[in-house]
Design a protein around this motif. Structure first.
Motif, PDB file in Angstrom:
ATOM      1  N   GLU A   1     -12.437  -9.759  -2.489  1.00 11.19           N
ATOM      2  CA  GLU A   1     -12.333  -9.121  -3.802  1.00 11.19           C
ATOM      3  C   GLU A   1     -11.497  -7.843  -3.710  1.00 11.19           C
ATOM      4  OE1 GLU A   1     -15.167 -10.355  -2.470  1.00 11.19           O
ATOM      5  OE2 GLU A   1     -15.103 -12.120  -3.787  1.00 11.19           O
ATOM      6  N   GLU A   2     -11.691  -7.081  -2.667  1.00  9.63           N
ATOM      7  CA  GLU A   2     -10.895  -5.868  -2.489  1.00  9.63           C
ATOM      8  C   GLU A   2      -9.425  -6.210  -2.273  1.00  9.63           C
ATOM      9  OE1 GLU A   2     -14.202  -2.728  -0.728  1.00  9.63           O
ATOM     10  OE2 GLU A   2     -12.325  -3.055   0.350  1.00  9.63           O
ATOM     11  N   MET A   3      -9.154  -7.254  -1.537  1.00  4.15           N
ATOM     12  CA  MET A   3      -7.768  -7.651  -1.288  1.00  4.15           C
ATOM     13  C   MET A   3      -7.100  -8.105  -2.588  1.00  4.15           C
ATOM     14  SD  MET A   3      -8.282  -9.608   2.355  1.00  4.15           S
ATOM     15  CE  MET A   3      -6.549  -9.638   2.786  1.00  4.15           C
ATOM     16  N   LYS A   4      -7.848  -8.821  -3.397  1.00 11.42           N
ATOM     17  CA  LYS A   4      -7.304  -9.253  -4.687  1.00 11.42           C
ATOM     18  C   LYS A   4      -6.975  -8.046  -5.566  1.00 11.42           C
ATOM     19  CE  LYS A   4      -9.502 -13.815  -5.009  1.00 11.42           C
ATOM     20  NZ  LYS A   4     -10.527 -14.637  -5.706  1.00 11.42           N
ATOM     21  N   LYS A   5      -7.837  -7.042  -5.535  1.00 14.20           N
ATOM     22  CA  LYS A   5      -7.607  -5.850  -6.342  1.00 14.20           C
ATOM     23  C   LYS A   5      -6.358  -5.109  -5.881  1.00 14.20           C
ATOM     24  CE  LYS A   5      -9.894  -1.792  -8.278  1.00 14.20           C
ATOM     25  NZ  LYS A   5     -11.171  -1.045  -8.408  1.00 14.20           N
ATOM     26  N   ILE A   6      -6.148  -5.031  -4.586  1.00 11.60           N
ATOM     27  CA  ILE A   6      -4.931  -4.401  -4.061  1.00 11.60           C
ATOM     28  C   ILE A   6      -3.697  -5.150  -4.543  1.00 11.60           C
ATOM     29  CG2 ILE A   6      -3.623  -3.927  -1.947  1.00 11.60           C
ATOM     30  CD1 ILE A   6      -6.406  -3.583  -0.545  1.00 11.60           C
ATOM     31  N   GLY A   7      -3.756  -6.481  -4.444  1.00 14.90           N
ATOM     32  CA  GLY A   7      -2.616  -7.300  -4.862  1.00 14.90           C
ATOM     33  C   GLY A   7      -2.291  -7.165  -6.333  1.00 14.90           C
ATOM     34  N   LYS A   8      -3.308  -7.003  -7.172  1.00 14.81           N
ATOM     35  CA  LYS A   8      -3.085  -6.860  -8.612  1.00 14.81           C
ATOM     36  C   LYS A   8      -2.633  -5.451  -8.986  1.00 14.81           C
ATOM     37  CE  LYS A   8      -6.456 -10.369 -10.048  1.00 14.81           C
ATOM     38  NZ  LYS A   8      -7.779 -10.602 -10.705  1.00 14.81           N
ATOM     39  N   SER A   9      -3.035  -4.465  -8.189  1.00 17.99           N
ATOM     40  CA  SER A   9      -2.810  -3.063  -8.560  1.00 17.99           C
ATOM     41  C   SER A   9      -1.472  -2.508  -8.108  1.00 17.99           C
ATOM     42  CB  SER A   9      -3.933  -2.192  -7.975  1.00 17.99           C
ATOM     43  OG  SER A   9      -5.197  -2.610  -8.436  1.00 17.99           O
ATOM     44  N   ILE A  10      -0.953  -3.002  -7.007  1.00 18.52           N
ATOM     45  CA  ILE A  10       0.278  -2.436  -6.429  1.00 18.52           C
ATOM     46  C   ILE A  10       1.370  -3.495  -6.461  1.00 18.52           C
ATOM     47  CG2 ILE A  10       1.324  -1.313  -4.429  1.00 18.52           C
ATOM     48  CD1 ILE A  10      -1.494  -0.522  -3.515  1.00 18.52           C
ATOM     49  N   LYS A  11       2.328  -3.329  -7.330  1.00 19.10           N
ATOM     50  CA  LYS A  11       3.422  -4.283  -7.456  1.00 19.10           C
ATOM     51  C   LYS A  11       4.567  -3.859  -6.539  1.00 19.10           C
ATOM     52  CE  LYS A  11       0.998  -6.529 -10.346  1.00 19.10           C
ATOM     53  NZ  LYS A  11       0.269  -7.711  -9.843  1.00 19.10           N
ATOM     54  N   ALA A  12       4.423  -4.212  -5.290  1.00 17.80           N
ATOM     55  CA  ALA A  12       5.413  -3.896  -4.261  1.00 17.80           C
ATOM     56  C   ALA A  12       5.194  -4.880  -3.129  1.00 17.80           C
ATOM     57  CB  ALA A  12       5.210  -2.462  -3.757  1.00 17.80           C
ATOM     58  N   PRO A  13       6.142  -5.028  -2.208  1.00 22.59           N
ATOM     59  CA  PRO A  13       5.859  -5.807  -0.998  1.00 22.59           C
ATOM     60  C   PRO A  13       4.623  -5.242  -0.303  1.00 22.59           C
ATOM     61  CG  PRO A  13       8.204  -5.352  -1.158  1.00 22.59           C
ATOM     62  CD  PRO A  13       7.541  -4.541  -2.235  1.00 22.59           C
ATOM     63  N   LEU A  14       3.646  -6.098  -0.030  1.00 18.55           N
ATOM     64  CA  LEU A  14       2.371  -5.662   0.528  1.00 18.55           C
ATOM     65  C   LEU A  14       2.119  -6.304   1.889  1.00 18.55           C
ATOM     66  CD1 LEU A  14       0.022  -5.908  -2.601  1.00 18.55           C
ATOM     67  CD2 LEU A  14       1.095  -3.847  -1.657  1.00 18.55           C
ATOM     68  N   VAL A  15       1.498  -5.533   2.777  1.00 20.68           N
ATOM     69  CA  VAL A  15       1.123  -6.011   4.111  1.00 20.68           C
ATOM     70  C   VAL A  15      -0.344  -6.409   4.114  1.00 20.68           C
ATOM     71  CG1 VAL A  15       0.820  -5.366   6.540  1.00 20.68           C
ATOM     72  CG2 VAL A  15       2.845  -4.581   5.274  1.00 20.68           C
ATOM     73  N   ALA A  16      -0.638  -7.584   4.665  1.00 20.92           N
ATOM     74  CA  ALA A  16      -2.005  -7.990   4.971  1.00 20.92           C
ATOM     75  C   ALA A  16      -2.150  -7.995   6.484  1.00 20.92           C
ATOM     76  CB  ALA A  16      -2.313  -9.370   4.405  1.00 20.92           C
ATOM     77  N   ASN A  17      -3.150  -7.287   6.980  1.00 19.76           N
ATOM     78  CA  ASN A  17      -3.340  -7.106   8.418  1.00 19.76           C
ATOM     79  C   ASN A  17      -4.519  -7.947   8.884  1.00 19.76           C
ATOM     80  OD1 ASN A  17      -2.667  -5.894  10.891  1.00 19.76           O
ATOM     81  ND2 ASN A  17      -4.170  -4.269  10.619  1.00 19.76           N
ATOM     82  N   MET A  18      -4.225  -9.018   9.614  1.00 13.92           N
ATOM     83  CA  MET A  18      -5.244  -9.980  10.013  1.00 13.92           C
ATOM     84  C   MET A  18      -5.639  -9.760  11.468  1.00 13.92           C
ATOM     85  SD  MET A  18      -5.768 -12.025   7.286  1.00 13.92           S
ATOM     86  CE  MET A  18      -5.923 -10.423   6.490  1.00 13.92           C
TER      87      MET A  18
END
Length: 280
Positions: free
Chosen positions: A188-205
């Motif tokens: 849910e937090e990751m989804k919120k980040i994706g919706k809130s910041i319209k820029a190339p985003l890094v996901a750190n696995m």
């Protein structure tokens, strides 16, 4: 100045790239087909010092390791520059030096020094105003816009998700090429980040870390373009070494002499040796 190996990716799908920590892991990652690689600070500290990602390495170790890695491969190398190891002038210096050796970009974080791995407890962050000065120094220092600057915030752990997103939006406004909100704790937090910041985003696995490890296609649908597996190579190699015993038992899991020599391009150097050999 060595020419930059530009980071190019198809924005219609995620770019998945692994963490490497020395020249041979970089070369193996390239041979397996990755289009870009990441020099991990966690792995650099472990490989060079046998110590945790706890503020033990500095700019010298980071730059020298990057120099060897960049020379070993032809794909873009993004370097974990931690906090920049000082003030904005220190950030300006390390950007100059990494760009000069051919690195394709950096990750620059807003932790207080001594920093620690983003998935460890006890992190602290500097003010967003202080980080903004460092980020502007990094942007001013680069000679080419092809040198990518990823702004990372660790504020989720100390100030909460909304504050971390606010920082991400500010860092985007200042001019960062990509935004990295470290260590969200749920899907849910990751989804919120994706919706809130319209820029190339890094996901750190990170296997066993704070953030759920998800498939790259699912992360892409959430808004993450750059999918990083920073420690998978280190952890896989560690596991293999811990299993090592009688080679007859593990033979099917090992590359052989000729296969490894192919990775380090022995045949190329044999040809060079023959070229320069004295003719009788």
């Amino acid at each position: 100045m060595t020419s930059i190996k530009k980071l190019v990716y198809d924005k219609s799908k995620p770019l998945v790239f692994p963490g490497v920590y020395d020249a041979i892991t970089a070369r193996i990652a390239q041979k397996t087909g990755f289009q870009a690689i990441f020099q991990t600070g966690y792995g650099t500290s472990a490989a060079l010092l046998g110590m945790p990602d706890y503020g033990f390495i500095g700019s010298t170790e980071t730059i020298e390791n990057a120099r060897r890695i960049c020379k070993a491969v032809s794909v873009p190398v993004i370097v974990d520059a931690d906090t920049g190891y000082g003030n904005p002038l220190s950030v300006w210096k390390i950007v100059n030096e990494l760009e000069a050796i051919g690195a394709a970009g950096i990750f620059l974080e807003d932790q207080k020094w001594p920093k620690r791995c983003g998935h460890m407890a006890g992190k602290e962050v500097i003010s967003k105003e202080e980080y903004a000065e460092k980020l502007r120094a990094a942007l001013d220092a680069r000679k080419s816009k092809e040198f990518i600057i990823v702004a990372r915030t660790d504020a989720r752990a100390t100030e909460g998700l909304d504050a971390a997103i606010e920082r991400g939006l500010l860092y985007k406004e200042i001019g960062a090429d990509a935004i990295f909100v470290e260590a969200p704790k749920s899907v849910e937090e990751m989804k919120k980040i994706g919706k809130s910041i319209k820029a190339p985003l890094v996901a750190n696995m990170i296997e066993g870390g704070t953030t759920p490890v998800l498939p790259s296609d699912k992360l892409y649908k959430m808004g993450f373009n750059l999918i990083l597996y920073p420690l998978s190579v280190l952890y896989a190699n560690t596991f293999s070494t811990l299993q090592y015993g009688a080679t007859s038992r593990l033979k099917k899991y090992l590359v052989n002499f000729d296969q490894f020599n192919d990775i380090v391009e022995l045949s190329k150097f044999r040809k060079m040796e023959n070229k320069y050999a004295t003719k009788s």
